[in-house]
Design a protein around this motif. Structure first.
Motif, PDB file in Angstrom:
ATOM      1  N   ALA A 123       0.831  -1.206   0.000  1.00  0.00           N
ATOM      2  CA  ALA A 123       0.000   0.000   0.000  1.00  0.00           C
ATOM      3  C   ALA A 123       0.865   1.256   0.000  1.00  0.00           C
ATOM      4  O   ALA A 123       0.575   2.230  -0.714  1.00  0.00           O
ATOM      5  N   ASP A 124       1.925   1.267   0.815  1.00  0.00           N
ATOM      6  CA  ASP A 124       2.837   2.414   0.841  1.00  0.00           C
ATOM      7  C   ASP A 124       3.415   2.678  -0.547  1.00  0.00           C
ATOM      8  O   ASP A 124       3.532   3.826  -0.988  1.00  0.00           O
ATOM      9  N   TYR A 125       3.772   1.601  -1.249  1.00  0.00           N
ATOM     10  CA  TYR A 125       4.404   1.721  -2.562  1.00  0.00           C
ATOM     11  C   TYR A 125       3.388   2.180  -3.614  1.00  0.00           C
ATOM     12  O   TYR A 125       3.659   3.093  -4.406  1.00  0.00           O
ATOM     13  N   VAL A 126       2.203   1.542  -3.608  1.00  0.00           N
ATOM     14  CA  VAL A 126       1.183   1.834  -4.614  1.00  0.00           C
ATOM     15  C   VAL A 126       0.758   3.294  -4.572  1.00  0.00           C
ATOM     16  O   VAL A 126       0.495   3.915  -5.603  1.00  0.00           O
ATOM     17  N   PHE A 127       0.697   3.873  -3.363  1.00  0.00           N
ATOM     18  CA  PHE A 127       0.198   5.235  -3.227  1.00  0.00           C
ATOM     19  C   PHE A 127       1.290   6.250  -2.909  1.00  0.00           C
ATOM     20  O   PHE A 127       1.015   7.342  -2.419  1.00  0.00           O
ATOM     21  N   ASP A 128       2.545   5.889  -3.209  1.00  0.00           N
ATOM     22  CA  ASP A 128       3.674   6.800  -3.040  1.00  0.00           C
ATOM     23  C   ASP A 128       3.758   7.692  -4.270  1.00  0.00           C
ATOM     24  O   ASP A 128       4.055   7.229  -5.374  1.00  0.00           O
ATOM     25  N   GLU A 129       3.513   8.981  -4.101  1.00  0.00           N
ATOM     26  CA  GLU A 129       3.456   9.909  -5.228  1.00  0.00           C
ATOM     27  C   GLU A 129       4.803  10.146  -5.904  1.00  0.00           C
ATOM     28  O   GLU A 129       4.851  10.762  -6.961  1.00  0.00           O
ATOM     29  N   SER A 130       5.874   9.658  -5.310  1.00  0.00           N
ATOM     30  CA  SER A 130       7.186   9.856  -5.919  1.00  0.00           C
ATOM     31  C   SER A 130       7.502   8.780  -6.958  1.00  0.00           C
ATOM     32  O   SER A 130       8.526   8.866  -7.639  1.00  0.00           O
ATOM     33  N   LYS A 131       6.639   7.783  -7.113  1.00  0.00           N
ATOM     34  CA  LYS A 131       6.916   6.682  -8.037  1.00  0.00           C
ATOM     35  C   LYS A 131       6.686   7.093  -9.481  1.00  0.00           C
ATOM     36  O   LYS A 131       5.987   8.064  -9.787  1.00  0.00           O
ATOM     37  N   ASP A 132       7.284   6.305 -10.390  1.00  0.00           N
ATOM     38  CA  ASP A 132       7.142   6.544 -11.824  1.00  0.00           C
ATOM     39  C   ASP A 132       5.699   6.246 -12.236  1.00  0.00           C
ATOM     40  O   ASP A 132       5.229   5.112 -12.088  1.00  0.00           O
ATOM     41  N   PRO A 133       4.959   7.237 -12.752  1.00  0.00           N
ATOM     42  CA  PRO A 133       3.550   7.013 -13.126  1.00  0.00           C
ATOM     43  C   PRO A 133       3.350   5.928 -14.169  1.00  0.00           C
ATOM     44  O   PRO A 133       2.294   5.316 -14.241  1.00  0.00           O
ATOM     45  N   SER A 134       4.377   5.671 -15.001  1.00  0.00           N
ATOM     46  CA  SER A 134       4.233   4.689 -16.081  1.00  0.00           C
ATOM     47  C   SER A 134       4.619   3.278 -15.653  1.00  0.00           C
ATOM     48  O   SER A 134       4.519   2.339 -16.456  1.00  0.00           O
ATOM     49  N   GLU A 135       5.043   3.095 -14.408  1.00  0.00           N
ATOM     50  CA  GLU A 135       5.423   1.755 -13.957  1.00  0.00           C
ATOM     51  C   GLU A 135       4.198   0.856 -13.901  1.00  0.00           C
ATOM     52  O   GLU A 135       3.179   1.186 -13.308  1.00  0.00           O
ATOM     53  N   VAL A 136       4.299  -0.307 -14.530  1.00  0.00           N
ATOM     54  CA  VAL A 136       3.201  -1.279 -14.530  1.00  0.00           C
ATOM     55  C   VAL A 136       3.247  -2.087 -13.239  1.00  0.00           C
ATOM     56  O   VAL A 136       4.263  -2.689 -12.900  1.00  0.00           O
ATOM     57  N   LEU A 137       2.139  -2.105 -12.518  1.00  0.00           N
ATOM     58  CA  LEU A 137       2.066  -2.833 -11.248  1.00  0.00           C
ATOM     59  C   LEU A 137       1.230  -4.098 -11.346  1.00  0.00           C
ATOM     60  O   LEU A 137       1.349  -4.988 -10.495  1.00  0.00           O
ATOM     61  N   CYS A 138       0.365  -4.190 -12.345  1.00  0.00           N
ATOM     62  CA  CYS A 138      -0.462  -5.378 -12.552  1.00  0.00           C
ATOM     63  C   CYS A 138      -0.415  -5.750 -14.028  1.00  0.00           C
ATOM     64  O   CYS A 138      -0.479  -4.874 -14.886  1.00  0.00           O
ATOM     65  N   ALA A 139      -0.313  -7.048 -14.319  1.00  0.00           N
ATOM     66  CA  ALA A 139      -0.272  -7.473 -15.717  1.00  0.00           C
ATOM     67  C   ALA A 139      -0.859  -8.863 -15.861  1.00  0.00           C
ATOM     68  O   ALA A 139      -0.708  -9.728 -14.990  1.00  0.00           O
ATOM     69  N   TYR A 140      -1.554  -9.035 -16.981  1.00  0.00           N
ATOM     70  CA  TYR A 140      -2.065 -10.367 -17.318  1.00  0.00           C
ATOM     71  C   TYR A 140      -2.389 -10.391 -18.805  1.00  0.00           C
ATOM     72  O   TYR A 140      -3.022  -9.476 -19.325  1.00  0.00           O
ATOM     73  N   GLY A 141      -1.913 -11.434 -19.492  1.00  0.00           N
ATOM     74  CA  GLY A 141      -2.241 -11.630 -20.898  1.00  0.00           C
ATOM     75  C   GLY A 141      -1.760 -10.544 -21.827  1.00  0.00           C
ATOM     76  O   GLY A 141      -2.400 -10.264 -22.845  1.00  0.00           O
TER      77      GLY A 141
END
Length: 361
Positions: A123-141
């Motif tokens: 949760a800390d990582y997902v909602f950390d505003e300093s992260k790269d907006p284009s980083e993919v966090l979920c993927a399937y198919g």
């Protein structure tokens, strides 16, 4: 002696190979996957990416002004007249407050246990505003959901359709083979809504056929419908010979959705003719009805309700209570579970990045 020396040399060579392989794997695990690796425009109904926006008018996702998040990450405030706010933009979730709840099944929220240590870090990582907006966090198919897209789960913003699409992919992946249930991508319902009841069979197959491949064994179909800012989940149950409309939002548009459902059932009976015939279903005897679901959510939460309906509908009712007062918690918890779910093809890589970030701090 010479044989022993050869064995030592071979063992050392094998060890060096293992170390090199390990270092390569660590390097891959620590790589930030970005939207260049995955498609993030899943299921677009046309080449120009035409959508229906929150007001019901079409727009194009190639135009950044119509994106859920733009202009340096600031979200548009188009929800004020709908009882919604943009509180998520300035107020990020604080997982230390103990407002999250956990359950063993990542896609089925539970109201009893506190957030685990792993979920707290996610949760800390997902909602950390300093992260790269284009980083993919979920993927399937081959499709992905980025950090930026997951920010729609904060506060009372409208949930991005790409997030709902990924959730549907997860749900379909969990079905046994051959599957008995199928969860349609939201774009399927959007395309249905754009066609008239008299649309020819050839046009139906051309526009919707790709969504109905290998579904002849399915008996239940979950179809998200969206119009007039409202989301309704349509459930076609061929075995029970019934059609349920799942929504706890009581609007004057209910009659419209019933009429829309008749049209979609007609389309489905042509696209999946064998399934309807196998279950001896006469579409003239199918009478769509709203399920009796208690609740009166804000309009901006109807997408989260749609997700929860697909998770917890057992054919005759919901297998758990949905509390409209804690909808923000449901949304934030859902965000962490989208990352941790076993169907997330890059879940281990993302969590590896999270652990390395925590260790560096």
């Amino acid at each position: 002696m010479e044989a022993t020396q050869c064995q030592i040399t071979d063992a050392q060579s094998h060890l060096n190979s293992l170390i090199a392989s390990y270092n390569r794997d660590v390097k891959v695990l620590r790589t930030s996957f970005t939207s260049s690796h995955y498609r993030t425009d899943e299921g677009q109904p046309s080449n120009c990416h035409e959508h229906v926006n929150e007001s019901g008018a079409p727009f194009y996702t190639n135009n950044p002004q119509h994106s859920p998040v733009h202009s340096g990450g600031q979200r548009r405030s188009s929800e004020d007249d709908l009882g919604c706010t943009n509180e998520g933009v300035s107020e990020r979730p604080n997982v230390e407050d103990g407002v999250f709840f956990a359950n063993e099944d990542p896609l089925h929220l539970g109201p009893h246990n506190m957030l685990t240590k792993e979920e707290t870090h996610v949760a800390d990582y997902v909602f950390d505003e300093s992260k790269d907006p284009s980083e993919v966090l979920c993927a399937y198919g081959g499709y992905g959901v980025t950090w930026e897209q997951l920010q729609c789960l904060v506060g009372e913003s409208f949930i991005d359709i790409s997030v709902i699409s990924m959730f549907c992919r997860y749900m379909n992946a969990k079905e046994e083979n051959p599957s008995r249930r199928h969860f349609f991508n939201p774009y399927f319902g959007e395309i249905c809504g754009s066609m008239s009841k008299s649309t020819s069979k050839s046009t139906l197959k051309k526009r919707l056929g790709s969504y109905c491949v290998n579904l002849e064994c399915c008996n239940q179909f979950y179809i998200p419908l969206f119009q007039f800012n409202e989301w309704v989940i349509m459930v076609i149950n061929l075995e029970a010979k019934r059609v349920d409309l799942l929504s706890s939002y009581h609007s004057i548009q209910r009659i419209h959705f019933v009429n829309e459902t008749f049209k979609v059932v007609g389309f489905m009976s042509q696209l999946l003719k064998n399934s309807f015939k196998r279950n001896d279903v006469n579409i003239n005897n199918l009478h769509p009805q709203y399920a009796d679901i208690v609740g009166d959510p804000k309009l901006c939460h109807t997408r989260m309700y749609a997700i929860l309906y697909m998770q917890h509908w057992d054919g005759s009712g919901l297998n758990r209570t949905i509390n409209s007062e804690r909808m923000s918690l449901e949304r934030l918890k859902f965000a962490t579970h989208m990352v941790l779910d076993s169907e997330n093809e890059i879940g281990e890589m993302v969590t590896a990045n999270i652990w390395s970030t925590n260790n560096a701090e």
